[in-house]
Design a protein around this motif. Structure first.
Motif, PDB file in Angstrom:
ATOM      1  N   GLY A  85       0.767  -1.233   0.000  1.00 12.12           N
ATOM      2  CA  GLY A  85       0.000   0.000   0.000  1.00 12.12           C
ATOM      3  C   GLY A  85       0.797   1.283   0.000  1.00 12.12           C
ATOM      4  N   GLY A  86       2.104   1.208   0.100  1.00 10.84           N
ATOM      5  CA  GLY A  86       2.893   2.427   0.061  1.00 10.84           C
ATOM      6  C   GLY A  86       2.940   3.018  -1.339  1.00 10.84           C
ATOM      7  N   GLY A  87       3.537   4.206  -1.439  1.00 15.67           N
ATOM      8  CA  GLY A  87       3.669   4.834  -2.740  1.00 15.67           C
ATOM      9  C   GLY A  87       3.884   6.326  -2.639  1.00 15.67           C
ATOM     10  N   LEU A  88       3.722   6.978  -3.772  1.00 19.51           N
ATOM     11  CA  LEU A  88       3.883   8.426  -3.871  1.00 19.51           C
ATOM     12  C   LEU A  88       2.508   9.081  -3.922  1.00 19.51           C
ATOM     13  CD1 LEU A  88       5.578  11.010  -4.446  1.00 19.51           C
ATOM     14  CD2 LEU A  88       5.447  10.397  -6.879  1.00 19.51           C
ATOM     15  N   VAL A  89       2.320  10.094  -3.108  1.00 17.47           N
ATOM     16  CA  VAL A  89       1.036  10.787  -3.062  1.00 17.47           C
ATOM     17  C   VAL A  89       1.287  12.273  -2.871  1.00 17.47           C
ATOM     18  CG1 VAL A  89       0.757  10.453  -0.569  1.00 17.47           C
ATOM     19  CG2 VAL A  89      -1.270  10.743  -2.012  1.00 17.47           C
ATOM     20  N   GLN A  90       0.392  13.091  -3.370  1.00 20.27           N
ATOM     21  CA  GLN A  90       0.522  14.535  -3.204  1.00 20.27           C
ATOM     22  C   GLN A  90       0.066  14.952  -1.807  1.00 20.27           C
ATOM     23  OE1 GLN A  90      -1.658  16.434  -6.394  1.00 20.27           O
ATOM     24  NE2 GLN A  90       0.041  16.172  -7.826  1.00 20.27           N
ATOM     25  N   THR A 107       6.478  11.562   5.116  1.00 15.92           N
ATOM     26  CA  THR A 107       7.349  10.760   4.263  1.00 15.92           C
ATOM     27  C   THR A 107       8.298   9.934   5.112  1.00 15.92           C
ATOM     28  OG1 THR A 107       7.247  12.325   2.427  1.00 15.92           O
ATOM     29  CG2 THR A 107       9.154  10.853   2.513  1.00 15.92           C
ATOM     30  N   ALA A 108       8.299   8.630   4.889  1.00 14.10           N
ATOM     31  CA  ALA A 108       9.123   7.712   5.676  1.00 14.10           C
ATOM     32  C   ALA A 108       8.928   6.297   5.142  1.00 14.10           C
ATOM     33  CB  ALA A 108       8.727   7.759   7.154  1.00 14.10           C
ATOM     34  N   VAL A 109       9.748   5.406   5.632  1.00 16.27           N
ATOM     35  CA  VAL A 109       9.488   3.980   5.456  1.00 16.27           C
ATOM     36  C   VAL A 109       8.606   3.541   6.622  1.00 16.27           C
ATOM     37  CG1 VAL A 109      10.449   1.671   5.278  1.00 16.27           C
ATOM     38  CG2 VAL A 109      11.662   3.616   4.254  1.00 16.27           C
ATOM     39  N   TYR A 110       7.501   2.921   6.316  1.00 14.94           N
ATOM     40  CA  TYR A 110       6.547   2.469   7.325  1.00 14.94           C
ATOM     41  C   TYR A 110       6.712   0.966   7.535  1.00 14.94           C
ATOM     42  CZ  TYR A 110       4.225   6.972   7.415  1.00 14.94           C
ATOM     43  OH  TYR A 110       3.951   8.316   7.582  1.00 14.94           O
ATOM     44  N   TYR A 111       6.815   0.591   8.809  1.00 15.08           N
ATOM     45  CA  TYR A 111       7.036  -0.801   9.184  1.00 15.08           C
ATOM     46  C   TYR A 111       5.869  -1.325  10.003  1.00 15.08           C
ATOM     47  CZ  TYR A 111      11.926   0.095   7.957  1.00 15.08           C
ATOM     48  OH  TYR A 111      13.089   0.421   7.306  1.00 15.08           O
ATOM     49  N   CYS A 112       5.451  -2.502   9.674  1.00 14.47           N
ATOM     50  CA  CYS A 112       4.462  -3.217  10.475  1.00 14.47           C
ATOM     51  C   CYS A 112       5.190  -3.974  11.586  1.00 14.47           C
ATOM     52  CB  CYS A 112       3.724  -4.187   9.563  1.00 14.47           C
ATOM     53  SG  CYS A 112       2.519  -5.250  10.375  1.00 14.47           S
ATOM     54  N   HIS A 113       4.587  -4.012  12.743  1.00 17.94           N
ATOM     55  CA  HIS A 113       5.164  -4.732  13.881  1.00 17.94           C
ATOM     56  C   HIS A 113       4.038  -5.456  14.614  1.00 17.94           C
ATOM     57  CE1 HIS A 113       6.226  -5.067  18.195  1.00 17.94           C
ATOM     58  NE2 HIS A 113       7.415  -5.370  17.724  1.00 17.94           N
ATOM     59  N   VAL A 114       4.297  -6.705  14.997  1.00 22.99           N
ATOM     60  CA  VAL A 114       3.313  -7.441  15.794  1.00 22.99           C
ATOM     61  C   VAL A 114       3.984  -8.069  17.003  1.00 22.99           C
ATOM     62  CG1 VAL A 114       1.826  -7.907  13.822  1.00 22.99           C
ATOM     63  CG2 VAL A 114       3.566  -9.580  14.483  1.00 22.99           C
ATOM     64  N   ASP A 159       8.276 -10.827  19.015  1.00 18.77           N
ATOM     65  CA  ASP A 159       8.064  -9.625  18.205  1.00 18.77           C
ATOM     66  C   ASP A 159       8.543  -9.879  16.778  1.00 18.77           C
ATOM     67  OD1 ASP A 159       9.058  -7.837  21.054  1.00 18.77           O
ATOM     68  OD2 ASP A 159       7.051  -7.793  20.182  1.00 18.77           O
ATOM     69  N   TYR A 160       7.785  -9.363  15.826  1.00 19.99           N
ATOM     70  CA  TYR A 160       8.141  -9.513  14.412  1.00 19.99           C
ATOM     71  C   TYR A 160       7.965  -8.175  13.696  1.00 19.99           C
ATOM     72  CZ  TYR A 160       7.685 -14.501  15.354  1.00 19.99           C
ATOM     73  OH  TYR A 160       7.829 -15.762  15.881  1.00 19.99           O
ATOM     74  N   TRP A 161       8.832  -7.977  12.694  1.00 19.63           N
ATOM     75  CA  TRP A 161       8.790  -6.767  11.879  1.00 19.63           C
ATOM     76  C   TRP A 161       8.547  -7.107  10.417  1.00 19.63           C
ATOM     77  CZ3 TRP A 161       9.019  -1.880  13.834  1.00 19.63           C
ATOM     78  CH2 TRP A 161       9.487  -1.724  15.139  1.00 19.63           C
ATOM     79  N   GLY A 162       7.817  -6.220   9.747  1.00 17.50           N
ATOM     80  CA  GLY A 162       7.691  -6.336   8.306  1.00 17.50           C
ATOM     81  C   GLY A 162       8.914  -5.757   7.613  1.00 17.50           C
ATOM     82  N   GLN A 163       8.921  -5.861   6.292  1.00 14.70           N
ATOM     83  CA  GLN A 163      10.095  -5.442   5.526  1.00 14.70           C
ATOM     84  C   GLN A 163      10.104  -3.935   5.280  1.00 14.70           C
ATOM     85  OE1 GLN A 163       7.366  -6.735   4.240  1.00 14.70           O
ATOM     86  NE2 GLN A 163       6.926  -5.736   2.291  1.00 14.70           N
ATOM     87  N   GLY A 164       8.987  -3.279   5.507  1.00 13.54           N
ATOM     88  CA  GLY A 164       8.901  -1.835   5.311  1.00 13.54           C
ATOM     89  C   GLY A 164       8.328  -1.483   3.951  1.00 13.54           C
ATOM     90  N   THR A 165       7.578  -0.401   3.916  1.00 16.88           N
ATOM     91  CA  THR A 165       7.024   0.096   2.663  1.00 16.88           C
ATOM     92  C   THR A 165       7.200   1.612   2.632  1.00 16.88           C
ATOM     93  OG1 THR A 165       5.062   0.097   1.217  1.00 16.88           O
ATOM     94  CG2 THR A 165       4.655   0.291   3.573  1.00 16.88           C
ATOM     95  N   GLN A 166       7.656   2.114   1.501  1.00 12.70           N
ATOM     96  CA  GLN A 166       7.971   3.539   1.390  1.00 12.70           C
ATOM     97  C   GLN A 166       6.705   4.348   1.144  1.00 12.70           C
ATOM     98  OE1 GLN A 166      11.110   5.228   1.546  1.00 12.70           O
ATOM     99  NE2 GLN A 166       9.773   7.051   1.541  1.00 12.70           N
ATOM    100  N   VAL A 167       6.557   5.404   1.916  1.00 14.36           N
ATOM    101  CA  VAL A 167       5.497   6.395   1.698  1.00 14.36           C
ATOM    102  C   VAL A 167       6.175   7.732   1.432  1.00 14.36           C
ATOM    103  CG1 VAL A 167       3.599   7.677   2.749  1.00 14.36           C
ATOM    104  CG2 VAL A 167       3.793   5.204   3.096  1.00 14.36           C
ATOM    105  N   THR A 168       5.887   8.312   0.284  1.00 15.96           N
ATOM    106  CA  THR A 168       6.458   9.603  -0.085  1.00 15.96           C
ATOM    107  C   THR A 168       5.329  10.582  -0.366  1.00 15.96           C
ATOM    108  OG1 THR A 168       8.401   8.531  -1.046  1.00 15.96           O
ATOM    109  CG2 THR A 168       7.992  10.822  -1.662  1.00 15.96           C
ATOM    110  N   VAL A 169       5.359  11.697   0.342  1.00 17.46           N
ATOM    111  CA  VAL A 169       4.341  12.732   0.159  1.00 17.46           C
ATOM    112  C   VAL A 169       5.036  13.941  -0.448  1.00 17.46           C
ATOM    113  CG1 VAL A 169       2.537  14.107   1.239  1.00 17.46           C
ATOM    114  CG2 VAL A 169       3.154  11.864   2.200  1.00 17.46           C
TER     115      VAL A 169
END
Length: 121
Positions: free
Chosen positions: A8-13, A91-98, A109-119
């Motif tokens: 779901g990450g990506g570039l958004v205005q 704007t950041a890399v967003y990580y899921c954590h459970v 504890d587990y971490w996701g690989q991260g998804t980039q969000v750029t605004v």
């Protein structure tokens, strides 16, 4: 072992919206005690953005209150982060954590690989 798959990450205005998803896979007997989203901007420390417990209690960092909403689908072991009114400072890399409790009464504890969000405009 639990695997987290983010999307779901990506570039958004600025002012736009994105929805992040994180699906957890593992034993069907696992209890996902908390499911969270963190973010890390370049040169910054990783920070907690939002967290939701298995009871549905949520908390947010002040900077996103009123703009972001965390939710979870327990049947799918998936956590979502709806992000509205996005700002360049999001704007950041967003990580899921459970945090997972197993039937053997251990906690992991587990971490996701991260998804980039750029605004950006």
């Amino acid at each position: 072992q639990v695997q987290l798959v983010e999307s779901g990450g990506g570039l958004v205005q600025p002012g736009g919206s994105l929805r992040l998803s994180c699906a957890a896979s593992g034993s069907r007997l696992n209890i996902y005690v908390t499911m969270s989203w963190y973010r890390q901007a370049p040169g910054e420390q990783r920070e907690l953005v939002a967290r939701i417990t298995n009871g549905g209690i949520t908390n947010y960092v002040d900077s996103v209150k009123g703009r972001f909403t965390i939710s979870r689908d327990n049947a799918k072991n998936t956590v979502y982060l709806q992000m509205n009114s996005l700002k360049p400072e999001d704007t950041a890399v967003y990580y899921c954590h459970v945090t997972v409790a197993t039937m053997e009464a251990s906690v992991h504890d587990y971490w996701g690989q991260g998804t980039q969000v750029t605004v950006s405009s």
